[in-house]
Design an enzyme around this catalytic site. Structure first.
Site, PDB file in Angstrom:
ATOM      1  N   TYR A  59       0.825  -1.215   0.000  1.00  0.00           N
ATOM      2  CA  TYR A  59       0.000   0.000   0.000  1.00  0.00           C
ATOM      3  C   TYR A  59       0.862   1.270   0.000  1.00  0.00           C
ATOM      4  CZ  TYR A  59      -3.528  -3.388   1.652  1.00  0.00           C
ATOM      5  OH  TYR A  59      -4.342  -4.482   1.813  1.00  0.00           O
ATOM      6  N   HIS A 108       0.908 -11.836   2.415  1.00  0.00           N
ATOM      7  CA  HIS A 108      -0.189 -11.147   1.723  1.00  0.00           C
ATOM      8  C   HIS A 108      -1.009 -12.087   0.818  1.00  0.00           C
ATOM      9  CE1 HIS A 108      -1.340  -6.844   0.365  1.00  0.00           C
ATOM     10  NE2 HIS A 108      -2.370  -7.639   0.251  1.00  0.00           N
TER      11      HIS A 108
HETATM   12  N1  LIG Z   1      -5.311  -8.889   2.060  1.00  0.00           N
HETATM   13  C1  LIG Z   1      -5.673  -8.458   0.878  1.00  0.00           C
HETATM   14  O1  LIG Z   1      -5.364  -9.066  -0.173  1.00  0.00           O
HETATM   15  C2  LIG Z   1      -6.502  -7.215   0.783  1.00  0.00           C
HETATM   16  C3  LIG Z   1      -7.111  -6.869  -0.445  1.00  0.00           C
HETATM   17  C4  LIG Z   1      -7.920  -5.725  -0.482  1.00  0.00           C
HETATM   18  C5  LIG Z   1      -8.088  -4.956   0.669  1.00  0.00           C
HETATM   19  N2  LIG Z   1      -7.462  -5.282   1.832  1.00  0.00           N
HETATM   20  C6  LIG Z   1      -7.622  -4.462   3.062  1.00  0.00           C
HETATM   21  O2  LIG Z   1      -8.998  -4.334   3.361  1.00  0.00           O
HETATM   22  C7  LIG Z   1      -9.337  -2.954   3.440  1.00  0.00           C
HETATM   23  C8  LIG Z   1     -10.781  -2.737   3.044  1.00  0.00           C
HETATM   24  O3  LIG Z   1     -11.031  -3.198   1.730  1.00  0.00           O
HETATM   25  P1  LIG Z   1     -11.227  -2.205   0.478  1.00  0.00           P
HETATM   26  O4  LIG Z   1     -10.551  -0.912   0.747  1.00  0.00           O
HETATM   27  O5  LIG Z   1     -10.834  -2.993  -0.718  1.00  0.00           O
HETATM   28  O6  LIG Z   1     -12.814  -2.031   0.367  1.00  0.00           O
HETATM   29  P2  LIG Z   1     -13.997  -1.603   1.353  1.00  0.00           P
HETATM   30  O7  LIG Z   1     -13.494  -1.232   2.687  1.00  0.00           O
HETATM   31  O8  LIG Z   1     -15.035  -2.643   1.238  1.00  0.00           O
HETATM   32  O9  LIG Z   1     -14.575  -0.327   0.612  1.00  0.00           O
HETATM   33  C9  LIG Z   1     -13.846   0.863   0.520  1.00  0.00           C
HETATM   34  C10 LIG Z   1     -14.600   1.796  -0.418  1.00  0.00           C
HETATM   35  O10 LIG Z   1     -15.898   2.074   0.100  1.00  0.00           O
HETATM   36  C11 LIG Z   1     -16.050   3.467   0.333  1.00  0.00           C
HETATM   37  N3  LIG Z   1     -16.774   3.596   1.601  1.00  0.00           N
HETATM   38  C12 LIG Z   1     -16.302   3.351   2.843  1.00  0.00           C
HETATM   39  N4  LIG Z   1     -17.262   3.540   3.769  1.00  0.00           N
HETATM   40  C13 LIG Z   1     -18.377   3.906   3.076  1.00  0.00           C
HETATM   41  C14 LIG Z   1     -19.695   4.251   3.487  1.00  0.00           C
HETATM   42  N5  LIG Z   1     -20.063   4.231   4.773  1.00  0.00           N
HETATM   43  N6  LIG Z   1     -20.578   4.578   2.519  1.00  0.00           N
HETATM   44  C15 LIG Z   1     -20.222   4.598   1.207  1.00  0.00           C
HETATM   45  N7  LIG Z   1     -18.983   4.287   0.769  1.00  0.00           N
HETATM   46  C16 LIG Z   1     -18.071   3.951   1.701  1.00  0.00           C
HETATM   47  C17 LIG Z   1     -14.661   4.033   0.386  1.00  0.00           C
HETATM   48  O11 LIG Z   1     -14.631   5.360  -0.078  1.00  0.00           O
HETATM   49  P3  LIG Z   1     -14.175   6.592   0.877  1.00  0.00           P
HETATM   50  O12 LIG Z   1     -12.782   6.331   1.302  1.00  0.00           O
HETATM   51  O13 LIG Z   1     -14.315   7.773  -0.035  1.00  0.00           O
HETATM   52  O14 LIG Z   1     -15.152   6.631   2.016  1.00  0.00           O
HETATM   53  C18 LIG Z   1     -13.903   3.126  -0.578  1.00  0.00           C
HETATM   54  O15 LIG Z   1     -14.094   3.551  -1.918  1.00  0.00           O
HETATM   55  C19 LIG Z   1      -8.314  -2.280   2.526  1.00  0.00           C
HETATM   56  O16 LIG Z   1      -8.237  -0.884   2.721  1.00  0.00           O
HETATM   57  C20 LIG Z   1      -7.077  -3.034   2.926  1.00  0.00           C
HETATM   58  O17 LIG Z   1      -6.584  -2.566   4.179  1.00  0.00           O
HETATM   59  C21 LIG Z   1      -6.706  -6.424   1.907  1.00  0.00           C
END
Ligand SMILES: NC(=O)c1ccc[n+]([C@@H]2O[C@H](COP(=O)([O-])OP(=O)(O)OC[C@H]3O[C@@H](n4cnc5c(N)ncnc54)[C@H](OP(=O)(O)O)[C@@H]3O)[C@@H](O)[C@H]2O)c1
Length: 259
Positions: A53, A107
């Site tokens: 990241y 990861h």
């Molecule tokens: N281990 C892995 O392979 C892996 C892969 C992917 C992700 N991850 C981790 O998991 C975390 C979360 O997953 P993600 O970032 O992919 O997706 P997520 O948390 O499901 O969704 C994030 C998205 O939703 C929006 N959002 C957040 N809260 C909201 C709300 N209350 N209403 C409307 N929209 C909202 C955010 O925009 P805004 O920021 O504009 O609010 C962003 O665009 C990542 O940040 C990372 O730390 C791990």
């Protein structure tokens, strides 16, 4: 305002982590730093980052500048860095400004393989006291079993893409049987937030569909790490202690995986 504290899960029998943390993907630079500081002010005490990241420096600065003693940090060894575990752990510790990392994950299975040799390096870092708990991400149950069989040490956590649409009772039960805590990523992105089952339950509790999704994780004992850079959305995503889902509601949400 500090929101109500969220329930915790215990990793490796000793390390308490909140069931709701903050995903930090794409929280970089000055704006990312401000979002991270804001999230800590709101009460987030679990931050999920990864070398991939490119924001470990921002995460480390935000936690250090907050002065908070109880923030749990997860970071991840990029699968392409297999074989260079010590180098990347040293780098993560330096950027995160900590002597001991709370949770270190592989990861992805490197090259699609479980790689017990890589797992051994994580286990050694825990034995050295540089990491409190170690785990994996995007592993199958068979790959977890391969690590356990080879080393005698089972990952404390498996972080996978998770949400109502991806619910898999056998996969969840398999983790419970093995004593592996399931941590879900992309809880919101993996969900159709306009699904009438979800919006109906949200209306019933006078909360948002996103809050229902996070609370559904909590009901299952799965750690949720929704990412938001926006203070209002960060606050709402974590504010799930004031309502509980009924068994029928949980079952209806589980059913979205079959819809
Ligand atoms: N281990 C892995 O392979 C892996 C892969 C992917 C992700 N991850 C981790 O998991 C975390 C979360 O997953 P993600 O970032 O992919 O997706 P997520 O948390 O499901 O969704 C994030 C998205 O939703 C929006 N959002 C957040 N809260 C909201 C709300 N209350 N209403 C409307 N929209 C909202 C955010 O925009 P805004 O920021 O504009 O609010 C962003 O665009 C990542 O940040 C990372 O730390 C791990």
């Amino acid at each position: 305002m500090t929101l109500p504290t969220t329930p915790v899960r215990t990793l490796d029998g000793t390390l308490d982590v909140p069931l709701v943390g903050l995903g930090t993907y794409a929280l970089r630079g000055a704006d990312g730093y401000r979002s991270l500081r804001g999230a800590l002010d709101l009460g987030y005490r679990l931050l999920d980052t990864a070398t991939m990241y490119e924001n470990e420096d921002e995460v480390g600065r935000a936690v250090a500048d907050s002065g908070l003693p109880d923030v749990r940090i997860t970071t991840k060894l990029h699968h392409e860095h297999a074989g260079r575990e010590e180098e990347f752990l040293d780098r993560s510790l330096r950027l995160l400004r900590v002597d001991v990392l709370d949770l270190w994950l592989i990861h992805w299975p490197p090259g699609g393989q479980a790689r017990p040799d890589v797992w051994e390096r994580l286990v050694a870092a825990r034995a050295d006291g540089r990491v409190r708990a170690v785990g994996v991400s995007n592993y199958s149950l068979a790959q977890i079993d391969e690590l356990t069989a080879a080393t005698g040490v089972t990952p404390a956590v498996n972080q996978v893409k998770w949400g109502p649409a991806r619910f898999d009772a056998a996969f969840l039960a398999g983790h419970r049987e093995r004593g592996v805590v399931l941590e879900g990523y992309s809880p919101l992105k993996s969900t159709d937030l306009s699904d009438p089952v979800l919006t109906g339950i949200a209306a019933e509790h006078d909360v948002t569909p996103e809050q229902v999704v996070v609370r559904w994780h909590v009901e299952h004992g799965v750690i949720a790490i929704p990412k938001s850079g926006d203070p209002g959305r960060q606050a709402r995503n974590r504010d799930v202690a004031g309502f509980a889902l009924t068994g029928d509601e949980v079952a209806a949400l589980d059913g979205l995986a079959r819809a």
